[in-house]
Design a protein around this motif. Structure first.
Motif, PDB file in Angstrom:
ATOM      1  N   ILE A 168      17.553  33.871  81.405  1.00 45.33           N
ATOM      2  CA  ILE A 168      18.808  33.670  80.634  1.00 45.33           C
ATOM      3  C   ILE A 168      19.868  32.866  81.387  1.00 45.33           C
ATOM      4  CG2 ILE A 168      20.414  34.386  79.027  1.00 45.33           C
ATOM      5  CD1 ILE A 168      17.708  34.084  77.822  1.00 45.33           C
ATOM      6  N   LYS A 169      20.255  33.752  82.484  1.00 43.20           N
ATOM      7  CA  LYS A 169      21.306  33.257  83.486  1.00 43.20           C
ATOM      8  C   LYS A 169      20.839  33.381  84.847  1.00 43.20           C
ATOM      9  CE  LYS A 169      25.984  34.236  82.635  1.00 43.20           C
ATOM     10  NZ  LYS A 169      26.859  35.295  82.144  1.00 43.20           N
ATOM     11  N   VAL A 170      21.432  32.551  85.681  1.00 42.79           N
ATOM     12  CA  VAL A 170      21.009  32.679  87.162  1.00 42.79           C
ATOM     13  C   VAL A 170      22.452  32.800  87.730  1.00 42.79           C
ATOM     14  CG1 VAL A 170      20.136  31.774  89.328  1.00 42.79           C
ATOM     15  CG2 VAL A 170      18.950  31.367  87.205  1.00 42.79           C
ATOM     16  N   ARG A 171      22.876  34.100  88.461  1.00 41.68           N
ATOM     17  CA  ARG A 171      24.324  34.211  88.902  1.00 41.68           C
ATOM     18  C   ARG A 171      24.109  33.893  90.425  1.00 41.68           C
ATOM     19  NH1 ARG A 171      25.468  39.698  85.773  1.00 41.68           N
ATOM     20  NH2 ARG A 171      24.950  40.402  87.680  1.00 41.68           N
ATOM     21  N   GLU A 172      25.281  33.573  91.067  1.00 45.04           N
ATOM     22  CA  GLU A 172      25.378  33.279  92.421  1.00 45.04           C
ATOM     23  C   GLU A 172      25.223  34.389  93.348  1.00 45.04           C
ATOM     24  OE1 GLU A 172      25.941  30.453  93.638  1.00 45.04           O
ATOM     25  OE2 GLU A 172      26.284  29.423  91.761  1.00 45.04           O
ATOM     26  N   ASP A 173      25.273  35.785  92.848  1.00 43.07           N
ATOM     27  CA  ASP A 173      25.251  36.890  93.699  1.00 43.07           C
ATOM     28  C   ASP A 173      23.669  37.536  93.788  1.00 43.07           C
ATOM     29  OD1 ASP A 173      25.440  37.694  90.962  1.00 43.07           O
ATOM     30  OD2 ASP A 173      26.435  39.458  91.392  1.00 43.07           O
ATOM     31  N   ASN A 174      22.531  36.663  93.513  1.00 43.54           N
ATOM     32  CA  ASN A 174      21.507  37.003  93.651  1.00 43.54           C
ATOM     33  C   ASN A 174      20.796  37.843  92.555  1.00 43.54           C
ATOM     34  OD1 ASN A 174      20.597  35.323  95.860  1.00 43.54           O
ATOM     35  ND2 ASN A 174      21.072  36.980  97.130  1.00 43.54           N
ATOM     36  N   ILE A 175      21.469  37.738  91.278  1.00 41.75           N
ATOM     37  CA  ILE A 175      21.183  38.467  90.113  1.00 41.75           C
ATOM     38  C   ILE A 175      20.580  37.531  89.144  1.00 41.75           C
ATOM     39  CG2 ILE A 175      21.892  39.952  88.315  1.00 41.75           C
ATOM     40  CD1 ILE A 175      21.832  41.383  91.229  1.00 41.75           C
ATOM     41  N   VAL A 176      19.426  37.670  88.387  1.00 44.42           N
ATOM     42  CA  VAL A 176      19.222  37.064  87.432  1.00 44.42           C
ATOM     43  C   VAL A 176      19.122  37.547  85.940  1.00 44.42           C
ATOM     44  CG1 VAL A 176      17.084  35.635  86.386  1.00 44.42           C
ATOM     45  CG2 VAL A 176      17.663  35.412  88.758  1.00 44.42           C
ATOM     46  N   GLN A 177      19.902  37.194  84.804  1.00 42.58           N
ATOM     47  CA  GLN A 177      19.477  37.807  83.466  1.00 42.58           C
ATOM     48  C   GLN A 177      18.321  37.410  82.917  1.00 42.58           C
ATOM     49  OE1 GLN A 177      22.640  37.253  80.431  1.00 42.58           O
ATOM     50  NE2 GLN A 177      22.887  39.432  80.732  1.00 42.58           N
ATOM     51  N   VAL A 178      17.531  38.473  82.679  1.00 41.97           N
ATOM     52  CA  VAL A 178      16.127  38.356  81.989  1.00 41.97           C
ATOM     53  C   VAL A 178      16.196  38.752  80.689  1.00 41.97           C
ATOM     54  CG1 VAL A 178      13.815  38.622  82.206  1.00 41.97           C
ATOM     55  CG2 VAL A 178      15.212  37.945  84.254  1.00 41.97           C
ATOM     56  N   GLU A 179      15.825  37.901  79.624  1.00 41.73           N
ATOM     57  CA  GLU A 179      15.549  38.601  78.262  1.00 41.73           C
ATOM     58  C   GLU A 179      14.077  38.826  78.204  1.00 41.73           C
ATOM     59  OE1 GLU A 179      16.886  37.213  73.830  1.00 41.73           O
ATOM     60  OE2 GLU A 179      15.585  35.913  74.871  1.00 41.73           O
ATOM     61  N   ILE A 180      13.795  40.364  77.966  1.00 42.06           N
ATOM     62  CA  ILE A 180      12.468  40.868  77.897  1.00 42.06           C
ATOM     63  C   ILE A 180      11.918  41.197  76.598  1.00 42.06           C
ATOM     64  CG2 ILE A 180      12.464  41.883  80.186  1.00 42.06           C
ATOM     65  CD1 ILE A 180      13.113  44.394  78.820  1.00 42.06           C
ATOM     66  N   ALA A 181      12.846  40.928  75.696  1.00 43.09           N
ATOM     67  CA  ALA A 181      12.398  40.986  74.044  1.00 43.09           C
ATOM     68  C   ALA A 181      13.694  40.638  73.414  1.00 43.09           C
ATOM     69  CB  ALA A 181      12.126  42.409  73.625  1.00 43.09           C
ATOM     70  N   PRO A 182      13.515  40.029  72.209  1.00 42.73           N
ATOM     71  CA  PRO A 182      14.703  39.391  71.774  1.00 42.73           C
ATOM     72  C   PRO A 182      15.944  40.374  71.392  1.00 42.73           C
ATOM     73  CG  PRO A 182      12.603  39.239  70.285  1.00 42.73           C
ATOM     74  CD  PRO A 182      12.315  40.057  71.216  1.00 42.73           C
ATOM     75  N   GLU A 183      17.086  39.690  72.132  1.00 45.36           N
ATOM     76  CA  GLU A 183      18.217  40.285  72.224  1.00 45.36           C
ATOM     77  C   GLU A 183      18.351  41.561  73.162  1.00 45.36           C
ATOM     78  OE1 GLU A 183      20.881  39.068  71.018  1.00 45.36           O
ATOM     79  OE2 GLU A 183      19.784  37.592  70.099  1.00 45.36           O
ATOM     80  N   VAL A 184      17.236  41.813  73.987  1.00 39.98           N
ATOM     81  CA  VAL A 184      17.250  42.675  75.205  1.00 39.98           C
ATOM     82  C   VAL A 184      17.055  42.042  76.536  1.00 39.98           C
ATOM     83  CG1 VAL A 184      15.939  44.640  76.199  1.00 39.98           C
ATOM     84  CG2 VAL A 184      16.080  44.258  73.716  1.00 39.98           C
ATOM     85  N   ARG A 185      18.230  42.404  77.091  1.00 32.43           N
ATOM     86  CA  ARG A 185      18.543  41.363  78.475  1.00 32.43           C
ATOM     87  C   ARG A 185      18.696  42.385  79.422  1.00 32.43           C
ATOM     88  NH1 ARG A 185      22.145  36.600  76.435  1.00 32.43           N
ATOM     89  NH2 ARG A 185      20.677  35.705  74.780  1.00 32.43           N
ATOM     90  N   ILE A 186      18.164  42.298  80.797  1.00 35.56           N
ATOM     91  CA  ILE A 186      18.236  43.216  81.973  1.00 35.56           C
ATOM     92  C   ILE A 186      18.714  42.220  83.026  1.00 35.56           C
ATOM     93  CG2 ILE A 186      16.859  44.868  80.878  1.00 35.56           C
ATOM     94  CD1 ILE A 186      14.786  43.735  82.923  1.00 35.56           C
ATOM     95  N   ASP A 187      19.428  42.818  84.034  1.00 32.96           N
ATOM     96  CA  ASP A 187      19.553  42.165  85.489  1.00 32.96           C
ATOM     97  C   ASP A 187      18.672  42.547  86.262  1.00 32.96           C
ATOM     98  OD1 ASP A 187      22.049  40.859  84.206  1.00 32.96           O
ATOM     99  OD2 ASP A 187      23.184  42.401  84.972  1.00 32.96           O
ATOM    100  N   VAL A 188      18.019  41.631  86.901  1.00 29.99           N
ATOM    101  CA  VAL A 188      17.049  41.450  88.144  1.00 29.99           C
ATOM    102  C   VAL A 188      17.594  41.061  89.273  1.00 29.99           C
ATOM    103  CG1 VAL A 188      14.616  41.110  88.488  1.00 29.99           C
ATOM    104  CG2 VAL A 188      15.291  41.717  86.324  1.00 29.99           C
ATOM    105  N   VAL A 189      17.357  41.783  90.396  1.00 33.33           N
ATOM    106  CA  VAL A 189      17.430  41.082  91.542  1.00 33.33           C
ATOM    107  C   VAL A 189      16.387  39.921  91.726  1.00 33.33           C
ATOM    108  CG1 VAL A 189      17.596  41.648  94.025  1.00 33.33           C
ATOM    109  CG2 VAL A 189      18.358  43.057  92.616  1.00 33.33           C
ATOM    110  N   LYS A 190      16.919  38.803  92.635  1.00 37.19           N
ATOM    111  CA  LYS A 190      15.854  37.548  92.605  1.00 37.19           C
ATOM    112  C   LYS A 190      14.816  38.075  93.715  1.00 37.19           C
ATOM    113  CE  LYS A 190      18.539  33.377  92.129  1.00 37.19           C
ATOM    114  NZ  LYS A 190      19.168  32.311  92.832  1.00 37.19           N
ATOM    115  N   SER A 191      15.002  38.695  94.179  1.00 41.46           N
ATOM    116  CA  SER A 191      14.051  38.823  95.357  1.00 41.46           C
ATOM    117  C   SER A 191      12.709  39.861  94.761  1.00 41.46           C
ATOM    118  CB  SER A 191      14.453  39.711  96.801  1.00 41.46           C
ATOM    119  OG  SER A 191      15.109  41.063  96.496  1.00 41.46           O
ATOM    120  N   THR A 192      13.089  40.647  93.695  1.00 36.03           N
ATOM    121  CA  THR A 192      11.973  41.364  92.903  1.00 36.03           C
ATOM    122  C   THR A 192      11.094  40.522  92.034  1.00 36.03           C
ATOM    123  OG1 THR A 192      13.329  41.800  90.841  1.00 36.03           O
ATOM    124  CG2 THR A 192      13.430  43.436  93.108  1.00 36.03           C
TER     125      THR A 192
END
Length: 116
Positions: free
Chosen positions: A57-81
């Protein structure tokens, strides 16, 4: 002196073989993974190393990616994972092929009760 060189030759040969069969391919794989992570964009479908599937959903500058895993359920994931980028999502094809009788499906149960 030549006797010492002959004794070191097998060790040198083993080092060269290890470099070309183990070290170099691993370095290439790491380089490709780093390039894949840098190329992650909004809308990509990804798989994390923990097995979580989602859409970026969103790529941030600090190596964090926001990922939608289900409708309206979002988590932050470290890019290296991120272990795999499955590609961009494509919209569903809304223009379906006509049926044999030349009509398009209207969906639901209405097609069952049409008068012919």
């Amino acid at each position: 002196m030549s006797q010492e060189l002959v004794q070191l030759m097998p060790l040198i040969l083993i080092g060269v073989v290890f470099y070309f069969l183990l070290i170099r391919p691993q370095q290439k794989k790491v380089k490709e993974h780093r390039a894949m992570i840098e190329a992650v964009r909004r809308g990509d479908n990804i798989v994390t190393s923990g097995g979580i599937l989602g859409k970026v959903i969103k790529v941030r500058e600090d190596n964090i990616v926001q990922v939608e895993i289900a409708p309206e359920v979002r988590i932050d994931v470290v890019k290296s994972t991120i272990s795999e980028v499955r590609g961009k999502t494509e919209p569903a094809d809304t223009t379906s092929a006509p049926k044999a009788d030349g009509e398009k499906s209207s969906g639901g149960l209405s097609g069952l009760f049409k008068k012919k």
